[in-house]
Motif scaffolding. Structure first.
Motif, PDB file in Angstrom:
ATOM      1  N   PHE A 446       0.889  -1.165   0.000  1.00 35.19           N
ATOM      2  CA  PHE A 446       0.000   0.000   0.000  1.00 35.19           C
ATOM      3  C   PHE A 446       0.923   1.209   0.000  1.00 35.19           C
ATOM      4  CE2 PHE A 446      -2.200   3.115   2.872  1.00 35.19           C
ATOM      5  CZ  PHE A 446      -3.303   3.356   2.100  1.00 35.19           C
ATOM      6  N   TYR A 447       1.151   1.785  -1.184  1.00 31.22           N
ATOM      7  CA  TYR A 447       2.199   2.803  -1.321  1.00 31.22           C
ATOM      8  C   TYR A 447       1.869   3.678  -2.518  1.00 31.22           C
ATOM      9  CZ  TYR A 447       7.013   4.638  -1.175  1.00 31.22           C
ATOM     10  OH  TYR A 447       8.104   5.446  -1.066  1.00 31.22           O
ATOM     11  N   ASN A 448       2.396   4.874  -2.495  1.00 31.09           N
ATOM     12  CA  ASN A 448       2.236   5.814  -3.604  1.00 31.09           C
ATOM     13  C   ASN A 448       2.520   5.081  -4.930  1.00 31.09           C
ATOM     14  OD1 ASN A 448       3.021   7.696  -5.610  1.00 31.09           O
ATOM     15  ND2 ASN A 448       3.484   9.215  -4.042  1.00 31.09           N
ATOM     16  N   PRO A 449       1.506   4.940  -5.797  1.00 28.44           N
ATOM     17  CA  PRO A 449       1.661   4.087  -6.979  1.00 28.44           C
ATOM     18  C   PRO A 449       2.761   4.535  -7.946  1.00 28.44           C
ATOM     19  CG  PRO A 449      -0.622   4.838  -6.754  1.00 28.44           C
ATOM     20  CD  PRO A 449       0.182   5.537  -5.697  1.00 28.44           C
ATOM     21  N   VAL A 450       3.045   5.824  -7.983  1.00 30.60           N
ATOM     22  CA  VAL A 450       4.025   6.317  -8.956  1.00 30.60           C
ATOM     23  C   VAL A 450       5.440   5.917  -8.514  1.00 30.60           C
ATOM     24  CG1 VAL A 450       4.820   8.318 -10.246  1.00 30.60           C
ATOM     25  CG2 VAL A 450       2.465   8.254  -9.392  1.00 30.60           C
ATOM     26  N   LEU A 451       5.732   6.134  -7.259  1.00 35.15           N
ATOM     27  CA  LEU A 451       7.053   5.738  -6.773  1.00 35.15           C
ATOM     28  C   LEU A 451       7.173   4.223  -6.719  1.00 35.15           C
ATOM     29  CD1 LEU A 451       8.013   8.260  -3.956  1.00 35.15           C
ATOM     30  CD2 LEU A 451       8.322   8.393  -6.420  1.00 35.15           C
ATOM     31  N   LEU A 452       6.086   3.552  -6.405  1.00 37.42           N
ATOM     32  CA  LEU A 452       6.138   2.086  -6.369  1.00 37.42           C
ATOM     33  C   LEU A 452       6.463   1.534  -7.761  1.00 37.42           C
ATOM     34  CD1 LEU A 452       5.824  -0.444  -4.639  1.00 37.42           C
ATOM     35  CD2 LEU A 452       3.438  -0.538  -5.353  1.00 37.42           C
ATOM     36  N   ALA A 453       5.886   2.157  -8.783  1.00 40.15           N
ATOM     37  CA  ALA A 453       6.181   1.735 -10.161  1.00 40.15           C
ATOM     38  C   ALA A 453       7.686   1.787 -10.386  1.00 40.15           C
ATOM     39  CB  ALA A 453       5.454   2.624 -11.159  1.00 40.15           C
ATOM     40  N   GLU A 454       8.287   2.904  -9.985  1.00 38.32           N
ATOM     41  CA  GLU A 454       9.737   3.042 -10.195  1.00 38.32           C
ATOM     42  C   GLU A 454      10.499   1.959  -9.445  1.00 38.32           C
ATOM     43  OE1 GLU A 454      10.024   7.854 -10.906  1.00 38.32           O
ATOM     44  OE2 GLU A 454      10.761   7.064  -9.019  1.00 38.32           O
ATOM     45  N   TYR A 455      10.121   1.761  -8.201  1.00 39.53           N
ATOM     46  CA  TYR A 455      10.861   0.796  -7.381  1.00 39.53           C
ATOM     47  C   TYR A 455      10.701  -0.624  -7.937  1.00 39.53           C
ATOM     48  CZ  TYR A 455      12.847  -1.743  -3.555  1.00 39.53           C
ATOM     49  OH  TYR A 455      13.641  -2.590  -2.825  1.00 39.53           O
ATOM     50  N   GLN A 456       9.470  -1.004  -8.246  1.00 36.39           N
ATOM     51  CA  GLN A 456       9.259  -2.393  -8.681  1.00 36.39           C
ATOM     52  C   GLN A 456       9.889  -2.665 -10.049  1.00 36.39           C
ATOM     53  OE1 GLN A 456       4.955  -3.042  -8.086  1.00 36.39           O
ATOM     54  NE2 GLN A 456       5.472  -4.183  -6.229  1.00 36.39           N
ATOM     55  N   VAL A 457       9.807  -1.716 -10.951  1.00 31.57           N
ATOM     56  CA  VAL A 457      10.427  -1.915 -12.267  1.00 31.57           C
ATOM     57  C   VAL A 457      11.922  -2.174 -12.089  1.00 31.57           C
ATOM     58  CG1 VAL A 457      11.096  -0.737 -14.406  1.00 31.57           C
ATOM     59  CG2 VAL A 457       8.721  -0.623 -13.612  1.00 31.57           C
TER      60      VAL A 457
END
Ligand code: N01
Length: 541
Positions: A446-457
């Motif tokens: 459960f995290y800010n989706p934009v930063l999570l996108a960066e981290y997971q990619v």
């Protein structure tokens, strides 16, 4: 992962290194990184443009309730400096423009095929490739598939008796038409009082002749205190962007500001402070607006007594915002501990019910019995309507991926695999599905989706970089079980399990109750990912 060619064992190269499904915030960043790596990438997007959530949800009043400075990519300092948000909480059209700007600035568009839905993705053990099929009848092969299909993206519309009989206009908040809808002189009904219904209500109250809001479960809402961007403030924030980013990455949920200034993660419990200090903290956050109550104290989401102090504060606020005490009573949530049915950032929501042309129907007292040609029957009366809007939410997380016929090794169907509960490794992959990854999907934090996108990619890249000549990454059953057990154990320690909410899958009839997202906070998630990519213990060798 090396750029695809015939691999060392002589297997032929697939058409693409990576197929990305979806071109919202997550998909765009995946495409960008794949291009930077020199991977051959093809993205498929159902819509005719980029933006994902911000392409589809174009209902009046739609805006993000995390500040624009925080709800934006951090990977390019130039992008951070050049983009200008016009409001503290940008509206949907501006977020869609931002996504288009990113697609153009980084040249991503040429790798996206629009107007194309992926219908199936099957893994072939002999070639170690995925075969991806689209609704246009195309078939392409790829070494890796990344589902960037969104977590709040599969609309849920309940099955109401007689729904097809209604002769008026039916709209879904998350599938809003591109052309403006004229509500002047119309009798409008909104079903649903989550974040979407809460944003729609005050706007339609001003536009419609009569607005009826059908509420099954009341939501706690906090005024956003939105305002136009101020040039001096924008300059100051851009000059200190790194401080904000550091605070975001160190935080539990990726939004950190109070009065637009980043604050460190909370360290105090509610009981550590006096009643006066607690009230001061709550008042300060109320004045700041939006979601900052999520990081006010460490125990608000785990301790019922602590949670009740915020509930009492919020209940007083509802009473102070609405003149009619009976309406205030109906608007006061009773079903879920505060913060567990997601807090909604609002602009004039409660006050809208003071208008003569607005009615709030409590569906627990007067349930929807059926639709008729001319309206809705609730309890023992008919409410005549010209327009009915479904703001009834989403099949969170699993919905979008389960619509695609995804089959891994031995023909294992992902939809079936999850039918008894969600099993994932780090919210990015599952056992039996080699080289299939997803972004901000089931099991993700459960995290800010934009930063999570960066981290997971970037984690996906690291997983692939370490996978050797076989070019295959897959979670072990043990690692998957450990992550899924941890996800559910943490959810069980929180108050999210005390009420009914979409995080536990409760909003979808028949969906097994399980934590859809990881609620242990981003720092623990990051620590676990770091260990996973370093040791590779959780991966099939
Ligand atoms: O969906 P929801 P949403 N009869 O699931 C009701 C993000 N978002 O689109 O609670 C009657 O929250 C249901 O009632 P109940 C954000 O993360 C963000 O509003 O199941 N009612 C509920 O009230 C948000 O949380 C923004 O009893 C029925 C409503 O429909 C998420 O998306 C804006 C019903 C659904 O609420 C989802 O929000 C919009 C039935 N049979 C969305 N079935 C921002 O501000 C369902 N409901 C950034």
């Amino acid at each position: 992962m090396a750029v695809s060619a015939a691999d060392s064992s002589g297997r032929p190269a697939p058409a693409f290194d990576v197929v990305v499904i979806g071109a919202g915030f997550c998909g765009l960043y995946m495409i960008h990184r794949a291009r930077q790596r020199g991977w051959r990438v093809r993205a498929f997007e159902t819509g005719s443009g980029v933006g994902g959530t911000w392409y589809w949800n174009r209902y009046p009043g739609c805006r993000v309730d995390i500040e624009g400075f925080e709800y934006s990519y951090s990977f390019s300092k130039e992008l951070e400096q050049e983009w200008e948000w016009s409001e503290r909480y940008p509206p949907q059209p501006e977020l869609e423009r931002y996504c288009n700007h990113v697609a153009d600035r980084f040249g991503l568009r040429e790798d996206i095929q629009f107007g194309t839905r992926v219908t199936a993705a099957h893994y072939d053990e002999s070639t170690r490739h995925w075969t991806v099929v689209t609704d246009r009848g195309e078939t392409v092969t790829a070494r890796v598939v990344v589902a960037a299909t969104g977590t709040y993206s599969d609309p849920y519309r309940p099955d109401f008796e007689g729904a097809d009989e209604f002769q008026g206009l039916k709209l879904q908040s998350s599938r809003w038409p591109r052309e403006p809808v004229n509500f002047e002189g119309k009798r409008v009904g909104i079903i649903g009082t989550g974040a979407s219904g809460v944003q729609l209500t005050p706007i339609l109250a001003r536009q419609a002749r009569q607005l009826t809001v059908f509420q099954r479960t009341a939501s706690y809402t906090v005024p956003l205190q939105n305002h136009k961007a101020d040039a001096e403030d924008t300059r100051a924030r851009k000059a200190t962007y790194e401080v904000l980013r550091d605070a975001q990455w160190a935080s539990g949920a990726g939004f950190t500001t109070v009065h637009s200034k980043p604050v460190p993660p909370p360290t105090l419990k509610v009981s550590d402070v006096s009643d006066e200090e607690r009230t001061r903290v709550y008042e300060e956050r109320w004045a700041s607006g939006g979601l900052c109550f999520y990081h006010a104290f460490v125990d608000l989401l785990v301790d019922e007594k602590a949670n009740r102090t915020l509930e009492a504060f919020m209940n007083d606020k509802i009473r102070s915002r609405v003149k009619n005490p009976e309406v205030a009573r109906k608007l006061t949530p009773t079903q879920n501990p505060v913060l567990t049915k997601r807090l909604a950032g609002d602009t004039g929501y409660c006050e809208a019910f003071d208008r003569d042309n607005v009615e709030l129907v409590d569906l627990r007292a007067e349930p929807i019995r059926k639709f008729t040609r001319t309206g809705l029957v609730v309890g023992d009366r008919e409410v005549p309507l010209d327009v009915i809007i479904f703001a009834t939410g989403f099949d969170l997380g699993t919905g979008a991926m389960s619509r695609i016929d995804i089959r891994g090794r031995d023909g294992r169907s992902l939809k079936d695999y999850w039918s008894q509960g969600i099993k994932t490794y780090l919210g990015m992959m599952a056992n039996g599905f080699p080289n299939l990854f997803w972004l901000f999907g089931p099991g993700s934090p459960f995290y800010n989706p934009v930063l999570l996108a960066e981290y997971q990619v970037e984690q996906i890249e690291r997983f692939l970089d370490g996978c050797g000549s076989g070019d295959v990454v897959e979670a072990t059953p043990a690692a998957e079980k450990e992550w899924s057990d941890l996800t559910n154990a943490i959810a069980n320690m929180t108050l999210f399990t005390k009420g009914k909410n979409y995080y536990m899958g409760d909003n979808i009839p028949g969906k097994p109750r399980a934590a859809t997202l990881f609620l242990g906070g981003f720092p623990l998630y990051k620590q676990t990912c770091e260990k996973a990519v370093t040791t590779r213990d959780g991966l099939v060798a």
